[in-house]
Design a protein around this motif. Sequence first.
Motif, PDB file in Angstrom:
ATOM      1  N   PRO A   1       0.757  -1.142   0.000  1.00 29.87           N
ATOM      2  CA  PRO A   1       0.012  -0.008   0.181  1.00 29.87           C
ATOM      3  C   PRO A   1       0.966   1.109   0.032  1.00 29.87           C
ATOM      4  N   GLN A   2       0.396   2.163  -0.656  1.00 26.71           N
ATOM      5  CA  GLN A   2       1.112   3.662  -0.739  1.00 26.71           C
ATOM      6  C   GLN A   2       1.370   4.239   0.441  1.00 26.71           C
ATOM      7  N   GLY A   3       2.579   4.599   0.846  1.00 28.90           N
ATOM      8  CA  GLY A   3       2.921   4.977   2.015  1.00 28.90           C
ATOM      9  C   GLY A   3       4.367   5.791   2.239  1.00 28.90           C
ATOM     10  N   MET A   4       4.822   6.557   2.985  1.00 26.06           N
ATOM     11  CA  MET A   4       5.835   7.179   3.259  1.00 26.06           C
ATOM     12  C   MET A   4       6.439   7.192   4.653  1.00 26.06           C
ATOM     13  N   LEU A   5       7.904   6.873   4.940  1.00 18.65           N
ATOM     14  CA  LEU A   5       8.388   7.129   6.056  1.00 18.65           C
ATOM     15  C   LEU A   5       9.230   8.196   6.040  1.00 18.65           C
ATOM     16  N   THR A   6       9.394   9.242   6.885  1.00 19.47           N
ATOM     17  CA  THR A   6      10.280  10.277   6.845  1.00 19.47           C
ATOM     18  C   THR A   6      10.897  10.490   8.193  1.00 19.47           C
TER      19      THR A   6
ATOM     20  N   TYR B   1      12.537  14.194  14.134  1.00 19.05           N
ATOM     21  CA  TYR B   1      11.232  13.711  13.777  1.00 19.05           C
ATOM     22  C   TYR B   1      11.378  12.351  13.120  1.00 19.05           C
ATOM     23  N   MET B   2      10.368  11.397  13.333  1.00 18.74           N
ATOM     24  CA  MET B   2      10.180  10.455  12.504  1.00 18.74           C
ATOM     25  C   MET B   2       8.619   9.954  12.233  1.00 18.74           C
ATOM     26  N   TYR B   3       8.159  10.235  11.023  1.00 20.24           N
ATOM     27  CA  TYR B   3       6.627   9.951  10.868  1.00 20.24           C
ATOM     28  C   TYR B   3       6.562   9.283   9.805  1.00 20.24           C
ATOM     29  N   SER B   4       5.250   8.451   9.857  1.00 25.04           N
ATOM     30  CA  SER B   4       4.879   7.701   8.620  1.00 25.04           C
ATOM     31  C   SER B   4       3.504   8.321   8.088  1.00 25.04           C
ATOM     32  N   SER B   5       3.236   8.091   7.037  1.00 22.20           N
ATOM     33  CA  SER B   5       1.930   8.478   6.394  1.00 22.20           C
ATOM     34  C   SER B   5       1.409   7.516   5.325  1.00 22.20           C
ATOM     35  N   GLY B   6       0.112   7.280   5.361  1.00 17.84           N
ATOM     36  CA  GLY B   6      -0.433   6.545   4.391  1.00 17.84           C
ATOM     37  C   GLY B   6      -0.357   4.992   4.598  1.00 17.84           C
ATOM     38  N   PHE B   7      -0.043   4.214   3.950  1.00 16.93           N
ATOM     39  CA  PHE B   7      -0.187   2.499   4.059  1.00 16.93           C
ATOM     40  C   PHE B   7      -1.336   2.168   4.391  1.00 16.93           C
ATOM     41  N   GLY B   8      -2.362   2.822   3.674  1.00 15.10           N
ATOM     42  CA  GLY B   8      -3.569   2.185   3.697  1.00 15.10           C
ATOM     43  C   GLY B   8      -4.586   2.782   4.685  1.00 15.10           C
ATOM     44  N   ALA B   9      -3.929   3.592   5.504  1.00 15.77           N
ATOM     45  CA  ALA B   9      -4.903   4.278   6.755  1.00 15.77           C
ATOM     46  C   ALA B   9      -5.101   5.612   6.377  1.00 15.77           C
ATOM     47  N   VAL B  10      -4.636   6.366   5.474  1.00 17.49           N
ATOM     48  CA  VAL B  10      -4.946   7.704   5.069  1.00 17.49           C
ATOM     49  C   VAL B  10      -4.578   8.640   6.164  1.00 17.49           C
ATOM     50  N   ASP B  11      -3.602   8.451   7.000  1.00 17.99           N
ATOM     51  CA  ASP B  11      -3.388   9.062   8.198  1.00 17.99           C
ATOM     52  C   ASP B  11      -1.927   9.229   8.418  1.00 17.99           C
ATOM     53  N   ALA B  12      -1.323   9.825   9.466  1.00 13.25           N
ATOM     54  CA  ALA B  12       0.147  10.019   9.915  1.00 13.25           C
ATOM     55  C   ALA B  12       0.176   9.858  11.272  1.00 13.25           C
ATOM     56  N   TRP B  13       1.391   9.570  11.504  1.00 14.58           N
ATOM     57  CA  TRP B  13       1.855   9.413  12.920  1.00 14.58           C
ATOM     58  C   TRP B  13       3.303  10.119  13.219  1.00 14.58           C
ATOM     59  N   PHE B  14       3.396  11.001  14.087  1.00 18.60           N
ATOM     60  CA  PHE B  14       4.493  11.747  14.418  1.00 18.60           C
ATOM     61  C   PHE B  14       5.191  11.136  15.626  1.00 18.60           C
ATOM     62  N   MET B  15       6.347  10.907  15.563  1.00 22.52           N
ATOM     63  CA  MET B  15       7.270  10.541  16.987  1.00 22.52           C
ATOM     64  C   MET B  15       8.412  11.461  16.936  1.00 22.52           C
ATOM     65  N   THR B  16       8.748  11.619  18.059  1.00 24.26           N
ATOM     66  CA  THR B  16       9.623  12.910  18.329  1.00 24.26           C
ATOM     67  C   THR B  16      10.640  12.307  19.479  1.00 24.26           C
ATOM     68  N   PRO B  17      11.709  11.880  19.038  1.00 21.85           N
ATOM     69  CA  PRO B  17      12.771  11.476  20.210  1.00 21.85           C
ATOM     70  C   PRO B  17      13.632  12.540  20.645  1.00 21.85           C
ATOM     71  N   LEU B  18      13.876  12.814  21.868  1.00 22.95           N
ATOM     72  CA  LEU B  18      14.618  13.705  22.209  1.00 22.95           C
ATOM     73  C   LEU B  18      15.628  13.290  23.107  1.00 22.95           C
ATOM     74  N   PHE B  19      16.989  13.752  22.732  1.00 23.25           N
ATOM     75  CA  PHE B  19      18.130  13.199  23.591  1.00 23.25           C
ATOM     76  C   PHE B  19      19.114  14.212  24.547  1.00 23.25           C
ATOM     77  N   ASP B  20      19.689  14.028  25.240  1.00 21.94           N
ATOM     78  CA  ASP B  20      20.551  14.795  25.884  1.00 21.94           C
ATOM     79  C   ASP B  20      22.195  15.066  25.115  1.00 21.94           C
ATOM     80  N   ALA B  21      22.112  16.222  24.690  1.00 19.96           N
ATOM     81  CA  ALA B  21      23.151  16.389  23.676  1.00 19.96           C
ATOM     82  C   ALA B  21      24.628  16.011  24.210  1.00 19.96           C
ATOM     83  N   GLU B  22      24.797  16.283  25.733  1.00 19.15           N
ATOM     84  CA  GLU B  22      25.987  15.820  26.448  1.00 19.15           C
ATOM     85  C   GLU B  22      26.104  14.361  26.512  1.00 19.15           C
ATOM     86  N   SER B  23      25.252  13.807  27.354  1.00 22.53           N
ATOM     87  CA  SER B  23      25.439  12.449  27.706  1.00 22.53           C
ATOM     88  C   SER B  23      24.783  11.357  26.688  1.00 22.53           C
TER      89      SER B  23
END
Length: 332
Positions: free
Chosen positions: A49-54, A69-91
């Motif tokens: 099914p048509q989709g995209m991972l960015t 950011y990491m997000y997906s859209s499409g894949f038959g669901a006609v929707d998108a999901w956004f995940m945002t991982p955040l890390f400490d830049a020093e450790s």
Amino acid sequence: MTDTLFLTSSDVADLATPAEYVDAVREGYRQRGNGAPAQPRSKFFREDPQGMLTTYAAVLPETGAMGGYMYSSGFGAVDAWFMTPLFDAESGAPLALLDGASMNPHKTGAAGAVAVDALARDDADTLAVIGSGAQARGQLHATATVRDFTDVRVYSPTPESRESFAADFDESLEASVRPVDSSTAALSGADVVITATRASEPVFDGDDLEPGTHVTAMGQYSPDKRELDAKTVANATYVPDLRERATFDAGSFIQALEEGAIDEDHVHAELGEVVAGNAPGRTSDDEITVFDSGGTGIETVAAAYLLYERAKAEGRGQTIEFAPASEALTGN
């Protein structure tokens, strides 16, 4: 084990005002202008099914955070999901994992507002908005914090959408906000133009731009998408969010290049270089300026860290555990 904060979209939806997003994102771009690492997005496609991972990422060393950011859209669901991982830049430790859906228009709008503040005339008071979706709303909310607009015109092809958009903002902004029935009507006398569409063809004629106008274009992050015509790009001081994006996925720039209207040296500077004072912005009242906003990890990390700090202070979210590789790989 490391405790990491998990924040849902509803956890962060009301944690920051548009002006606070703008301040955080401006600081992120200042760091980028002084050398903070950031890369354009990577996109992976599936046909059936048509989709995209960015994905895209940035490191903001002075903020002390990195991620993206990491997000997906499409894949038959006609929707998108956004995940945002955040890390400490020093450790390098994971600080938070955010559902980035509600943050998206705010942080993208903030990037546009930072550009308006850096590139538009100080006396700009008339705004044209082309588009009426969530991203257009985010752009207007943020941009209204950096200039005192008195007249806002909105155009989108669907009358009901532009009328609803105008009615909502006419109540919440001091400016007069009204729908118009063409992009030409929106641009007439405009000092600032925002395009927030999914267009594959230019959404206005470059001849309609008046001297001294600033344009923020944020819907053209694919080589085959194009909100601006070659004339607009060629006649403008062209500033992308990331220099590398101009020939990677900035559709209006790429197609102007292919038409021979510009060459690769047409990029004036990155937004961060202007914000940091390492490159000039506007140099005359008659100059046309363009900010090409495709979305980067800069505004994402800056906004996510703002929300993370606020959530911690207010006791929002829940804690999840991550095992460091030294433990997970050895079982110790």
